[in-house]
Design a protein around this motif. Structure first.
Motif, short mmCIF file in Angstrom:
data_model
loop_
_atom_site.label_atom_id
_atom_site.label_comp_id
_atom_site.label_asym_id
_atom_site.label_seq_id
_atom_site.Cartn_x
_atom_site.Cartn_y
_atom_site.Cartn_z
N UNK A 95 0.81 -1.21 0.00
CA UNK A 95 0.00 0.00 0.00
C UNK A 95 0.85 1.27 0.00
N UNK A 96 2.16 1.13 0.17
CA UNK A 96 3.04 2.29 0.23
C UNK A 96 3.20 2.91 -1.16
N UNK A 156 1.37 4.52 -3.06
CA UNK A 156 0.24 4.50 -3.99
C UNK A 156 -0.76 5.60 -3.66
N UNK A 157 -1.64 5.88 -4.62
CA UNK A 157 -2.80 6.71 -4.31
C UNK A 157 -3.66 5.99 -3.28
N UNK A 158 -4.33 6.77 -2.43
CA UNK A 158 -5.18 6.20 -1.38
C UNK A 158 -4.41 5.28 -0.44
N UNK A 159 -3.19 5.67 -0.14
CA UNK A 159 -2.38 4.94 0.84
C UNK A 159 -3.13 4.88 2.17
N UNK A 160 -3.05 3.73 2.82
CA UNK A 160 -3.75 3.60 4.10
C UNK A 160 -3.01 2.65 5.04
N UNK A 161 -3.37 2.73 6.30
CA UNK A 161 -2.96 1.75 7.30
C UNK A 161 -4.22 1.31 8.03
N UNK A 162 -4.32 0.04 8.31
CA UNK A 162 -5.49 -0.47 9.03
C UNK A 162 -5.38 -0.13 10.50
#
Length: 386
Positions: free
Chosen positions: A359-360, A362-368
């Motif tokens: 997920x790093x 990228x667009x719309x990067x996130x962490x749960x």
């Protein structure tokens, strides 16, 4: 369950646009002031131009000792969002379906936020050893900041028992990664009208020959090794990723410039790989060019590099992190971190942090949120172990 303090810290950190081309001083000074409010000693190690800074902070042991203990390492810079299609503001933390979106949430402000949120708890623990924070600048553009900090700590005579680099690993310990080496090559030929080809020396065509040679070396590593089956890509890779040159379709190009990288397995010497590239230039390419144009030349410039990292199974820091996570699987990754720099400085290291590396950047990067909760639990156990 993630504490509100971690979420609040992550919201604050994401709001600072610390894309590597920008200064990180506002973020660093905010963290400095927050730690100072808890009575935590903080040092800033600035870049040569003063535009950026590392931060090093020590939470002393119960007896006031500052030697030994564990370093929590994280980089404060993030990659650009240019050209990416985001569904939310990348510099405003957004929660949705158990995820926190924003640039750097995964890589790697989530780890930093979890650590900073727990500072009051750390300080209240009767620890026999200190706990340290090492926040760096410009990791994303070649691990430029951390060496500045490590050199200063060495001059101060600081000693550490180990370092945890909180890059996103889904909270699974990583014990090795490849090195990364980025080079620029400039080919200088001779311009001429394209109808008078013999009177020129085509920089693009000679650059193409060298690029093909780099590809040949890459194919040789793939076919012949050496190999390490614990890596997702188990051999050294080489690739050319940018090129520019020429001014018009009817003009022999005088200049061509391209950039390439190679990611070497631990145990392989990067200088030896680069030497193969340069040997081809000196022995074959330049002699051919200079038969056309005596002043032809080819120049190399190192743009960035980070050493490989390989930690022994028996290292105390590995044993500790495996025990705290309950995960004893051996993992090695192709991406680079600052762990190799800490290891070179004599500090045993391991990579373990919240979020998935997929997920790093990228667009719309996130962490749960669940990953941050696991990170908090891990860091509490770590501090208690001290």
């Amino acid at each position: 369950m993630t504490t509100p303090h971690t979420r609040n810290w992550l919201q604050t950190l994401v709001a600072f646009d610390t894309t590597s081309r920008n200064s990180n001083l506002h973020l660093i000074e905010h963290v400095r002031d927050a730690l100072a409010a808890h009575g935590v000693p903080v040092q800033l190690f600035k870049s040569p131009d003063g535009a950026k800074s590392n931060l090093f902070a020590t939470l002393p042991a119960q007896d006031g000792g500052t030697q030994g203990g564990i370093v929590l390492s994280g980089h404060t810079d993030v990659v650009p969002v240019d050209g990416q299609q985001w569904d939310t503001d990348p510099f405003a933390l957004t929660e949705r379906d158990g995820r926190l979106y924003g640039r750097g949430t995964c890589d790697m402000k989530g780890f930093i936020a979890a650590g900073l949120a727990l500072v009051p708890e750390f300080l209240a623990m009767p620890r026999r050893k200190p706990l340290h924070f090492a926040l760096s600048y410009d990791e994303e553009v070649g691990c430029i900041g951390a060496p500045v900090m490590l050199e200063q700590l060495k001059l101060q005579g600081q000693r550490f028992d180990g370092c945890i680099v909180g890059e996103p690993t889904s909270m699974q310990p990583v014990v090795a990664h490849k090195g990364i080496n980025v080079w620029r090559c400039k080919v200088h030929g001779k311009a001429a009208h394209s109808s008078l080809t013999p009177s020129g020396s085509n920089a693009i065509e000679y650059a193409a020959r060298l690029i093909c040679r780099i590809r040949d070396l890459a194919e040789a590593f793939k076919a012949q090794g050496p190999y390490d089956p614990f890596f997702d890509v188990p051999y050294t890779t080489m690739t050319t990723n940018r090129i520019s040159g020429g001014i018009a379709v009817n003009t022999i190009p005088e200049h061509c410039e391209f950039a390439y990288e190679f990611r070497n397995l631990p145990g392989m010497v990067p200088d030896d790989i680069q030497a193969q590239v340069e040997a081809y230039v000196q022995q074959e390419l330049l002699p051919r060019m200079r038969r056309e144009f005596a002043e032809a030349r080819i120049e190399f410039e190192s743009l960035a590099g980070a050493p490989s990292f390989d930690s022994a199974d028996t290292e105390a820091i590995n044993v500790l992190v495996q025990a705290l996570t309950g995960d004893r699987e051996k993992r090695k990754v192709a991406y680079a971190t600052e762990a190799g720099l800490f290891q070179q400085a004599g500090i045993p290291s391991v990579v373990c942090g919240p979020g998935a590396i997929t997920e790093a950047h990228k667009a719309n990067e996130y962490v749960e949120l669940a990953q941050l909760a696991r990170c908090e639990q891990f860091l509490r156990k770590l501090a208690q172990s001290l």
